[in-house]
Design an enzyme around this catalytic site. Structure first.
Site, PDB file in Angstrom:
ATOM      1  N   ARG A 293       0.751  -1.188   0.121  1.00  0.00           N
ATOM      2  CA  ARG A 293       0.032  -0.090  -0.025  1.00  0.00           C
ATOM      3  C   ARG A 293       0.761   1.277   0.142  1.00  0.00           C
ATOM      4  O   ARG A 293       1.090   1.651   0.987  1.00  0.00           O
ATOM      5  CB  ARG A 293      -1.102  -0.147   1.318  1.00  0.00           C
TER       6      ARG A 293
ATOM      7  N   TYR B 100       0.487 -21.014  10.375  1.00  0.00           N
ATOM      8  CA  TYR B 100       0.913 -19.884  10.355  1.00  0.00           C
ATOM      9  C   TYR B 100       2.182 -20.047  11.651  1.00  0.00           C
ATOM     10  O   TYR B 100       3.153 -19.486  11.449  1.00  0.00           O
ATOM     11  CB  TYR B 100       0.076 -18.760  11.261  1.00  0.00           C
TER      12      TYR B 100
END
Length: 259
Positions: A44, A159
């Protein structure tokens, strides 16, 4: 370490991946406050550009923004090429994301992307930057792992496995780089205030991201691993002291009770 010594050892430039939010953003802010110029990396870029302007105004530091999606296996090589010639003394490999829930219910392609971001990227970045840091004769690498990388965590299995690789990577490199002037620290935070935890219910003992970043940098020479929150440090020390079957069964039951 005194501020000037810290800048001389790890400066003048620090690279931070995943710098648009959470712990990565906090690292960028803390390093800017300590007088570091920055290379900020994330997908971003609009957030990074806004952050760069804010840090220039508040701290007077120079910031370079590089847009990169680390789920692309070629992204680390491009980062290395784009930073060639920049005197980066501190590499903070922070980008990552998690997938929680019953393992077989999770999307396989999402798990593949997670492995690329969480495992492939830090390994390749370390491989590329270590020769540069050795040539400088000083510097540091911070890997953001998780307390969940210290033991297999049921219902966070993929994870947890990805962060176990990061822990082993950081520990191995900490040993290899003894005597080179390069410090390696693997950060293992617990639950941290971030966008990822903002909308989750029932989470306690959240640690501010700014505190995680500050404590990590203050303890950069205290490797190989660092857990910044006393609650999670005690919890995982206890879990790892138990017989592994007992610890895993207890964790699995606890997660079922929360579901």
């Amino acid at each position: 370490m005194k501020p000037e010594e810290f800048r001389n050892t790890y400066g003048p430039v620090a690279l931070v991946t995943g710098a648009s939010s959470g712990i990565g953003l906090a690292f960028a802010e803390e390093l800017a406050a300590r007088g570091f110029d920055l290379v900020l990396v994330a997908r971003r870029t609009d957030r990074l550009e806004a952050l760069a302007q804010r840090l220039l105004s508040s701290c007077g530091v120079r910031t370079r923004v590089i847009g990169a999606d680390l789920s692309d296996p070629d992204a680390p090589a491009r980062l290395l090429t784009e930073t060639e010639g920049t005197d980066i003394g501190l590499v903070i490999s922070n980008a990552g994301f998690n997938i929680k829930g019953a393992f077989e219910t999770k999307d396989a392609s999402a798990m593949a992307r997670m492995l690329t971001v969480n495992c492939h990227a830090p390994m390749q970045l370390a491989h590329g930057f270590i020769p540069r840091l050795k040539a400088r004769g000083r510097g540091g690498i911070v890997f953001t792992a998780s307390v969940e990388g210290l033991i297999g965590c049921p219902y966070s299995t993929a994870y947890s496995a990805s962060k176990a690789l990061v822990v082993s990577l950081g520990e191995g490199l900490w040993g290899e780089l003894q005597g080179t002037g390069i410090d390696v620290l693997t950060l293992c935070p617990g639950a941290t205030e971030s966008e990822a935890t903002a909308n989750l219910n029932g989470i306690t003992n959240l640690q501010p991201a700014a505190e995680v970043a500050r404590l990590t940098l203050d303890n950069l020479r205290e490797g190989p691993t660092y857990i910044p929150h006393a609650h999670y440090r005690g919890m995982f020390e206890h879990l790892r002291s138990l017989p592994r079957r007992e610890a895993l069964a207890s964790m699995a039951q606890g997660m079922k009770d929360l579901a």
